[in-house]
Motif scaffolding. Sequence first.
Motif, PDB file in Angstrom:
ATOM      1  N   THR A 181      44.563 -56.095  38.718  1.00  0.00           N
ATOM      2  CA  THR A 181      44.071 -54.823  38.202  1.00  0.00           C
ATOM      3  C   THR A 181      45.163 -54.171  37.366  1.00  0.00           C
ATOM      4  OG1 THR A 181      44.866 -53.562  40.110  1.00  0.00           O
ATOM      5  CG2 THR A 181      42.685 -54.594  40.305  1.00  0.00           C
ATOM      6  N   LEU A 194      42.156 -51.256  46.265  1.00  0.00           N
ATOM      7  CA  LEU A 194      41.436 -50.103  45.718  1.00  0.00           C
ATOM      8  C   LEU A 194      42.166 -48.815  46.042  1.00  0.00           C
ATOM      9  CD1 LEU A 194      38.817 -48.913  44.440  1.00  0.00           C
ATOM     10  CD2 LEU A 194      37.879 -48.847  46.759  1.00  0.00           C
ATOM     11  N   PHE A 218      39.539 -45.466  39.329  1.00  0.00           N
ATOM     12  CA  PHE A 218      38.725 -46.559  39.884  1.00  0.00           C
ATOM     13  C   PHE A 218      38.814 -47.802  39.010  1.00  0.00           C
ATOM     14  CE2 PHE A 218      34.571 -48.745  39.730  1.00  0.00           C
ATOM     15  CZ  PHE A 218      34.569 -49.288  41.010  1.00  0.00           C
ATOM     16  N   SER A 221      41.896 -49.856  39.508  1.00  0.00           N
ATOM     17  CA  SER A 221      42.104 -50.569  40.772  1.00  0.00           C
ATOM     18  C   SER A 221      40.917 -51.470  41.116  1.00  0.00           C
ATOM     19  CB  SER A 221      42.357 -49.577  41.909  1.00  0.00           C
ATOM     20  OG  SER A 221      41.290 -48.653  42.011  1.00  0.00           O
ATOM     21  N   SER A 222      40.153 -51.887  40.093  1.00  0.00           N
ATOM     22  CA  SER A 222      39.032 -52.806  40.301  1.00  0.00           C
ATOM     23  C   SER A 222      38.952 -53.751  39.115  1.00  0.00           C
ATOM     24  CB  SER A 222      37.714 -52.038  40.465  1.00  0.00           C
ATOM     25  OG  SER A 222      37.428 -51.281  39.294  1.00  0.00           O
ATOM     26  N   ALA A 245      36.312 -54.539  43.974  1.00  0.00           N
ATOM     27  CA  ALA A 245      37.591 -53.930  44.344  1.00  0.00           C
ATOM     28  C   ALA A 245      37.999 -54.463  45.708  1.00  0.00           C
ATOM     29  CB  ALA A 245      37.492 -52.410  44.379  1.00  0.00           C
ATOM     30  N   THR A 247      39.794 -54.193  49.149  1.00  0.00           N
ATOM     31  CA  THR A 247      40.129 -53.024  49.987  1.00  0.00           C
ATOM     32  C   THR A 247      41.098 -53.353  51.103  1.00  0.00           C
ATOM     33  OG1 THR A 247      38.180 -53.442  51.361  1.00  0.00           O
ATOM     34  CG2 THR A 247      37.912 -51.934  49.504  1.00  0.00           C
ATOM     35  N   TRP A 268      36.520 -57.078  50.481  1.00  0.00           N
ATOM     36  CA  TRP A 268      36.190 -56.576  49.151  1.00  0.00           C
ATOM     37  C   TRP A 268      34.997 -55.621  49.236  1.00  0.00           C
ATOM     38  CZ3 TRP A 268      38.420 -58.182  44.383  1.00  0.00           C
ATOM     39  CH2 TRP A 268      39.394 -59.173  44.488  1.00  0.00           C
ATOM     40  N   LYS A 287      28.772 -47.756  45.653  1.00  0.00           N
ATOM     41  CA  LYS A 287      29.240 -48.903  46.430  1.00  0.00           C
ATOM     42  C   LYS A 287      28.101 -49.510  47.247  1.00  0.00           C
ATOM     43  CE  LYS A 287      32.352 -49.995  50.288  1.00  0.00           C
ATOM     44  NZ  LYS A 287      31.270 -50.255  51.226  1.00  0.00           N
TER      45      LYS A 287
END
Length: 468
Positions: A181, A194, A218, A221-222, A245, A247, A268, A287
């Motif tokens: 990312t 994320l 966002f 980080s994705s 993303a 996690t 994820w 989400k």
Amino acid sequence: MGVFSALTTAVSGMTAQSYALENISGNIANSRTAGYKRVDTTFADLVPDAALNRQIAGSVAAFSQATNSIQGDLNATRIDTNVAINGDGFFVVDQRASGVGANTQFANQNLYTRRGDFDFDANGYLVNGAGYYLKGLKIDQVTGQLIGTQPEVLRITKEQFPAKATTSIEYRANIPAYPKTNRADSTAPGSELLDGTSVSAGGAAPYDAVLGQNITNFLSSSIPGGSVTVYDELGRATSVELRWAKTANATPGDPAAVPPVPAVEDTWSLFVAQNTGAGTGQVAYVKATDNITFGPTGQMTSPADGNIALPDITIGGTRVQGINLTTGGNGLTQNGDVSGQIDARSIRQDGYTAGTLDRVSVSAEGQVIGTFSNGQVVALAQLSVARFNADNALKRLDGGAFEETIESGPPIIGLGTSQLVGGSVEQSNTDIADEFSKMIVTQQAYSANTKVITTAQEMLSSVFNIIR
């Protein structure tokens, strides 16, 4: 009596040869008629009853010999609705009795033909060049099952093929174990995960959402997971954009600790874009409820069935709901990838918009296949093909059609070992060279019989001269 019998026999010979010549003439005349089956001539001697040592050759009778079981050459026509039978069998057809258009009434009698130059008339009926209407069984476009058991005249109209809402997206991809990312820094463990501050509760909905003011964090980080066009119940199309993303990274856990620390797998989250231009307080990404986890070998461990339920959202005024992302269990993996990006191998969905019939063709199995403007290819009908134990005992009718007889036996519906060839027509099985050869032989035989009559007449003249 011998001379007079010779005259009678010669006359029967001339009659038989005339009969043969008539068949030869008809065969030559129909040498270019599609599906025509030539008629050969066979001869039988007629022997009068007499003592064994007084039997004579007798006279002759001519009979027709059918060649229905002899296939003609197949000729490609490039007309999709033309079809030929490669092997045994006959198309089942019917005749118009009265009426026109949609009100056409049929004789409801099964006739049989090898003439396959079928084409659509103005009302959607498949009619061959001799005016016979093709029969078969309709196919339910939803279930794919045959409708009914008795052949009926096929009518295929250009009605709209209804739209189908998307319910499943087939997703085959590899997710990188380390996503590169914009925030990922190999010297800072966890920087690839994320940014939790970019995700907040999405109002009253039971899932998290990315609001407009957090879009930048966002996206940093994705990673993108691809996009696909889906359809609602009315066939309206909208594009669904996916983002992944990570996690949590896998940790071994410590069962001996107090309290025990459970192991954590690579985890994820999947997000779906609802409004990438959302402003402050508006939902930009939603989400999916399920978290997706992967084991140490890179295989997906959760959800166990391999299906990820996408959230019900509204994109550009179109409601997207009830869609599952199906991975087939092993279609979604997490393996190392130097690019750090999603490697999407397949993203396909099962919905489509409404369409109209573009073209019709016939498969080798006898299915009438419709190709629609929305890309759907659907079996519309199954042609009925009849086979007989005694093909050559069928009764001939005008236009290359045949009728069942006691001698032919009842029809056996089904292709058997035969195949249908679309875009082709079976030609006449008449061989011009062979017919001309038979014509020469017939002419010579006829002339020889006339010579017998001439000789008998001379013999009778000699008898009459005795009296003088």
